[in-house]
Enzyme design. Structure first.
Site, PDB file in Angstrom:
ATOM      1  N   ASP A   1       0.852  -1.176   0.000  1.00 36.14           N
ATOM      2  CA  ASP A   1       0.000   0.000   0.000  1.00 36.14           C
ATOM      3  C   ASP A   1       0.903   1.245   0.000  1.00 36.14           C
ATOM      4  O   ASP A   1       2.107   1.143   0.291  1.00 36.14           O
ATOM      5  CB  ASP A   1      -0.881  -0.039   1.251  1.00 36.14           C
ATOM      6  CG  ASP A   1      -1.743   1.194   1.398  1.00 36.14           C
ATOM      7  OD1 ASP A   1      -2.398   1.576   0.422  1.00 36.14           O
ATOM      8  OD2 ASP A   1      -1.742   1.766   2.500  1.00 36.14           O
TER       9      ASP A   1
ATOM     10  N   LYS B   1      -8.258  -4.878  -4.264  1.00 34.81           N
ATOM     11  CA  LYS B   1      -6.810  -5.016  -4.394  1.00 34.81           C
ATOM     12  C   LYS B   1      -6.410  -6.490  -4.458  1.00 34.81           C
ATOM     13  O   LYS B   1      -5.485  -6.869  -5.177  1.00 34.81           O
ATOM     14  CB  LYS B   1      -6.111  -4.353  -3.205  1.00 34.81           C
ATOM     15  CG  LYS B   1      -6.132  -2.840  -3.189  1.00 34.81           C
ATOM     16  CD  LYS B   1      -5.246  -2.360  -2.049  1.00 34.81           C
ATOM     17  CE  LYS B   1      -5.250  -0.871  -1.881  1.00 34.81           C
ATOM     18  NZ  LYS B   1      -4.329  -0.435  -0.810  1.00 34.81           N
TER      19      LYS B   1
ATOM     20  N   ASP C   1      -2.494  -0.719   5.662  1.00 35.25           N
ATOM     21  CA  ASP C   1      -2.952  -0.022   6.867  1.00 35.25           C
ATOM     22  C   ASP C   1      -4.457   0.188   6.949  1.00 35.25           C
ATOM     23  O   ASP C   1      -4.932   0.778   7.914  1.00 35.25           O
ATOM     24  CB  ASP C   1      -2.266   1.347   6.957  1.00 35.25           C
ATOM     25  CG  ASP C   1      -2.882   2.360   6.008  1.00 35.25           C
ATOM     26  OD1 ASP C   1      -3.131   2.019   4.838  1.00 35.25           O
ATOM     27  OD2 ASP C   1      -3.127   3.494   6.442  1.00 35.25           O
TER      28      ASP C   1
ATOM     29  N   ASP D   1      -0.373   5.111   0.899  1.00 39.33           N
ATOM     30  CA  ASP D   1      -0.730   6.024   1.998  1.00 39.33           C
ATOM     31  C   ASP D   1      -0.779   5.269   3.323  1.00 39.33           C
ATOM     32  O   ASP D   1      -1.452   4.250   3.453  1.00 39.33           O
ATOM     33  CB  ASP D   1      -2.090   6.665   1.724  1.00 39.33           C
ATOM     34  CG  ASP D   1      -2.023   7.694   0.612  1.00 39.33           C
ATOM     35  OD1 ASP D   1      -1.222   8.625   0.721  1.00 39.33           O
ATOM     36  OD2 ASP D   1      -2.785   7.547  -0.368  1.00 39.33           O
TER      37      ASP D   1
ATOM     38  N   ASP E   1      -7.029  -2.917   2.293  1.00 39.73           N
ATOM     39  CA  ASP E   1      -5.923  -3.877   2.230  1.00 39.73           C
ATOM     40  C   ASP E   1      -6.337  -5.269   2.696  1.00 39.73           C
ATOM     41  O   ASP E   1      -5.562  -6.217   2.561  1.00 39.73           O
ATOM     42  CB  ASP E   1      -4.746  -3.387   3.071  1.00 39.73           C
ATOM     43  CG  ASP E   1      -4.162  -2.090   2.545  1.00 39.73           C
ATOM     44  OD1 ASP E   1      -3.847  -2.042   1.343  1.00 39.73           O
ATOM     45  OD2 ASP E   1      -4.034  -1.128   3.321  1.00 39.73           O
TER      46      ASP E   1
END
Length: 227
Positions: free
Chosen positions: A8, A152, A175, A10, A179
């Site tokens: 990831d 994802k 995070d 951010d 995810d």
């Protein structure tokens, strides 16, 4: 050999203030395995980051709505349903929350992102009324209105198929809620300490360190294991 990575951006490759941590440019360019940048950001952002890292532009953007691997781009999300939801949200007095210049969505191809300052209750109400083909995902940085059929994790499966790498070989670090699907597909998963509840519950390991501190610690451990 070090394992392939699904990272990831951010909250994972950044500092607490949202800047790309300089250690990404130290640790990732020479990583001797595929590195997939998997993000909720619009397609150009991870492509640019991969370019400046000197990596192959292997990216999963817009929460799986766009996947780019081996020079080929696949647009997997249906933009029409999310845009219809946002239009209905506006008709009921909602606002995207970005002000006059919405660069957040300017290059977004398959979903619409709204500021966390918007009326979440109204947004979810309008989304639910649209049926089961569209959903809201809270990444901690924005509300993403997207097709339910993309994620994802599914993007990582597509990348693995193209690169002939079993998704189970990937190590994923992230995070937030978006995810969770990546963690389910990857063989090993880590949530940085700043992760939300959904990511923490889904990860194999919840790290003690936050943001890039946590990611850097995982990369150091993986490299040590490979030696």
């Amino acid at each position: 050999m070090v394992p392939p990575l699904a990272l990831d951006i951010d909250g994972t490759l950044t500092t607490a203030s949202g800047r790309i941590d300089a250690r990404a440019f130290e640790l990732l360019p020479d990583w001797d395995a595929p590195v997939v940048l998997a993000t909720g950001k619009a397609f150009p952002y991870p492509v640019a980051l991969a370019h400046f890292l000197g990596r192959a532009e292997t990216v999963i953007a817009e929460n799986g709505g766009v996947v780019h691997v081996a020079g080929e781009t696949a647009v997997l999300g249906d933009p029409e349903a999310p845009r219809a939801v946002v239009e209905a949200f506006r008709e009921r007095g909602g606002d995207l929350g970005w002000g006059g210049r919405d660069t957040v969505n300017r290059w977004r191809e398959t979903e619409v992102a709204l500021s966390l300052d918007v009326d979440e209750t109204l947004l979810r109400e309008v989304t639910a009324a649209a049926g089961g083909d569209v959903e809201v995902v809270d990444t901690g940085y924005a509300y993403h209105v997207k097709s339910t059929g993309v994620s994802k994790g599914r993007g990582l499966e597509r990348v693995g198929d193209t690169l002939d790498v079993d998704p189970d070989e990937f190590v994923a670090i992230g995070d937030s809620e978006n995810d969770v699907s990546t963690f389910a597909v990857a063989g090993e998963s880590y949530a940085v300490a700043n992760a939300d509840v959904a990511a923490r519950d889904a990860a194999d390991v919840v790290l003690e360190e936050s943001y890039m501190d946590g990611t850097a610690s995982v990369l150091a451990d993986l490299r040590a294991r490979s030696e």
